[in-house]
Design a protein around this motif. Structure first.
Motif, short mmCIF file in Angstrom:
data_model
loop_
_atom_site.label_atom_id
_atom_site.label_comp_id
_atom_site.label_asym_id
_atom_site.label_seq_id
_atom_site.Cartn_x
_atom_site.Cartn_y
_atom_site.Cartn_z
N HIS A 124 35.92 18.53 41.59
CA HIS A 124 36.28 17.95 42.63
C HIS A 124 37.44 17.00 41.40
O HIS A 124 38.31 15.86 42.11
CB HIS A 124 35.05 16.09 42.68
N ASN A 125 37.08 17.50 40.05
CA ASN A 125 38.37 17.12 39.73
C ASN A 125 38.99 18.15 39.10
O ASN A 125 40.55 18.07 38.03
CB ASN A 125 37.84 16.59 38.02
N LEU A 126 38.45 19.63 39.64
CA LEU A 126 40.25 20.47 39.49
C LEU A 126 41.40 20.21 40.19
O LEU A 126 41.41 20.22 40.92
CB LEU A 126 38.94 21.50 39.61
N VAL A 127 42.49 20.64 39.09
CA VAL A 127 43.31 20.56 39.58
C VAL A 127 43.09 21.73 40.89
O VAL A 127 43.26 23.05 40.76
CB VAL A 127 44.70 20.96 38.51
N VAL A 128 44.63 20.97 41.41
CA VAL A 128 44.66 22.53 42.74
C VAL A 128 45.15 23.55 42.14
O VAL A 128 45.90 23.72 41.72
CB VAL A 128 45.06 22.19 43.90
N GLY A 129 44.77 24.62 42.64
CA GLY A 129 45.42 25.82 42.12
C GLY A 129 43.75 26.32 41.02
O GLY A 129 44.42 27.94 40.47
N THR A 130 43.23 26.09 40.23
CA THR A 130 42.43 26.43 39.20
C THR A 130 41.51 27.01 39.65
O THR A 130 41.05 26.78 40.57
CB THR A 130 42.06 25.21 37.81
N PRO A 131 40.98 27.64 38.71
CA PRO A 131 39.60 28.79 39.56
C PRO A 131 38.41 27.55 39.66
O PRO A 131 38.44 26.72 39.47
CB PRO A 131 39.06 29.31 38.28
N ALA A 132 38.32 27.81 41.36
CA ALA A 132 36.66 26.98 41.49
C ALA A 132 35.93 27.16 41.40
O ALA A 132 35.70 29.06 42.61
CB ALA A 132 37.55 26.60 43.11
N ILE A 133 34.77 27.56 40.89
CA ILE A 133 33.77 28.13 40.94
C ILE A 133 32.43 27.33 41.94
O ILE A 133 32.20 26.03 41.04
CB ILE A 133 33.72 28.99 39.41
N SER A 135 30.13 39.52 39.44
CA SER A 135 30.06 38.06 39.49
C SER A 135 29.77 38.06 37.77
O SER A 135 29.45 39.07 36.79
CB SER A 135 27.82 37.48 39.48
N MET A 136 30.32 36.84 36.61
CA MET A 136 30.45 36.77 35.41
C MET A 136 28.42 35.79 34.74
O MET A 136 28.07 35.36 35.90
CB MET A 136 31.31 35.84 34.99
N LYS A 137 28.02 36.26 33.98
CA LYS A 137 27.28 35.30 33.41
C LYS A 137 27.91 33.98 32.90
O LYS A 137 28.24 33.53 32.22
CB LYS A 137 26.11 36.11 32.21
N VAL A 138 26.47 32.96 33.15
CA VAL A 138 27.50 31.65 32.70
C VAL A 138 26.04 31.15 32.48
O VAL A 138 24.86 31.72 33.11
CB VAL A 138 27.76 30.63 34.34
N PHE A 139 25.83 30.41 31.65
CA PHE A 139 24.74 29.08 31.19
C PHE A 139 24.76 27.90 31.00
O PHE A 139 25.92 27.14 31.09
CB PHE A 139 24.38 29.82 29.41
N GLY A 187 19.98 26.37 29.02
CA GLY A 187 19.98 27.60 28.17
C GLY A 187 20.04 28.93 29.35
O GLY A 187 19.41 29.92 29.45
N HIS A 188 19.43 28.70 30.75
CA HIS A 188 19.77 29.61 31.52
C HIS A 188 20.77 30.35 32.30
O HIS A 188 21.25 29.22 31.94
CB HIS A 188 18.58 28.23 33.36
N MET A 189 20.12 31.16 32.15
CA MET A 189 21.24 32.33 32.75
C MET A 189 22.07 32.20 34.26
O MET A 189 20.87 32.01 35.49
CB MET A 189 21.61 33.77 32.40
N LEU A 190 22.74 31.76 34.67
CA LEU A 190 23.35 32.44 36.21
C LEU A 190 24.57 33.41 35.74
O LEU A 190 25.23 33.56 35.12
CB LEU A 190 24.05 30.73 36.66
N ARG A 191 24.75 34.18 37.41
CA ARG A 191 25.78 35.30 38.07
C ARG A 191 26.48 33.96 38.74
O ARG A 191 25.58 34.00 39.92
CB ARG A 191 25.10 36.59 37.80
N ILE A 192 27.30 33.66 38.78
CA ILE A 192 28.50 33.36 40.01
C ILE A 192 30.27 34.57 39.72
O ILE A 192 29.97 35.26 38.68
CB ILE A 192 28.65 32.05 38.99
N ARG A 193 31.32 34.23 40.42
CA ARG A 193 31.78 34.75 41.10
C ARG A 193 33.40 34.41 40.19
O ARG A 193 32.94 32.78 40.57
CB ARG A 193 32.10 35.68 41.73
N TYR A 194 33.88 34.54 40.18
CA TYR A 194 34.85 33.97 39.53
C TYR A 194 36.12 33.18 40.58
O TYR A 194 36.49 34.88 41.11
CB TYR A 194 35.34 34.65 38.33
#
Length: 200
Positions: free
Chosen positions: A7-16, A123-127, A131-138
């Protein structure tokens, strides 16, 4: 109560699509800061040597084709990756690379009647903080109404390396390179932005 970073991201920046603690570290890692943006724009053609060979291109096309068949069409792939407004139509999809501070990121550029969107191919690895690893798309979503201009560019030393720059109203710039069917994609992008400007 802590508000979501989405909700705080500026429009046009990555929304993951992820929770706040996952995004806190990852967004800053991929976005160029204000101090690096000018340098980023002027040195892109020198820094980004994609070295796309035929086997890589064929592999990417087959991968994309397999996804389309599995999901049931390009429109469904678009709807799977992004929220789609009522009456919004997909105009063009192209495979390309998005320039990030970590280097080129392979993915898909979607041009619709409402937005320009990018989704990473893998997908990318995000922690999380626990410490839990998740895979999400950029993902990057840029509403057409927020685009100030679109530009074509090329590497002076290698004119076959062409780039598309999108500059938003809030002065973020996004560079896409290695775009398949470059001229056709740029034409669709220009038409979509022009149509959007005519409506506002």
């Amino acid at each position: 109560m802590q508000t979501s970073l989405l909700h705080n991201l500026v429009v046009g920046t990555p929304a993951i699509s992820a929770t706040y603690d996952q995004l806190q570290k990852s967004v800053n890692r991929y976005l160029p800061g204000p101090a690096t943006q000018c340098q980023y724009s002027t040195t892109t053609s020198k820094q980004m040597r994609l070295g796309t060979n035929i086997s890589e291109t064929v592999k990417r096309k087959l991968s994309f084709g397999a996804r389309i068949v599995r999901v049931g069409g390009v429109e469904k792939v678009f709807k799977q990756f992004f929220s789609v407004g009522e009456g919004e139509r997909l105009l063009k999809v192209s495979q390309c690379y998005l320039s990030t501070t970590s280097g080129p990121l392979a993915g898909f550029l979607f041009i619709s009647t409402d937005k320009v969107a990018f989704c990473s191919e893998r997908s990318m690895k995000v922690f999380t903080q626990k410490g839990h690893m998740l895979r999400i798309r950029y993902k990057v979503v840029i509403p057409l109404k927020n685009i100030k201009c679109v530009n074509q560019s090329e590497n002076v030393q290698k004119p076959t390396q062409k780039y598309i720059e999108i500059v938003t109203e809030d002065n973020f710039d996004f560079w896409f390179m290695g775009v398949l069917k470059y001229q056709k994609t740029f034409k669709y992008l220009e038409q979509a932005v022009s149509q959007s400007l005519a409506e506002y």
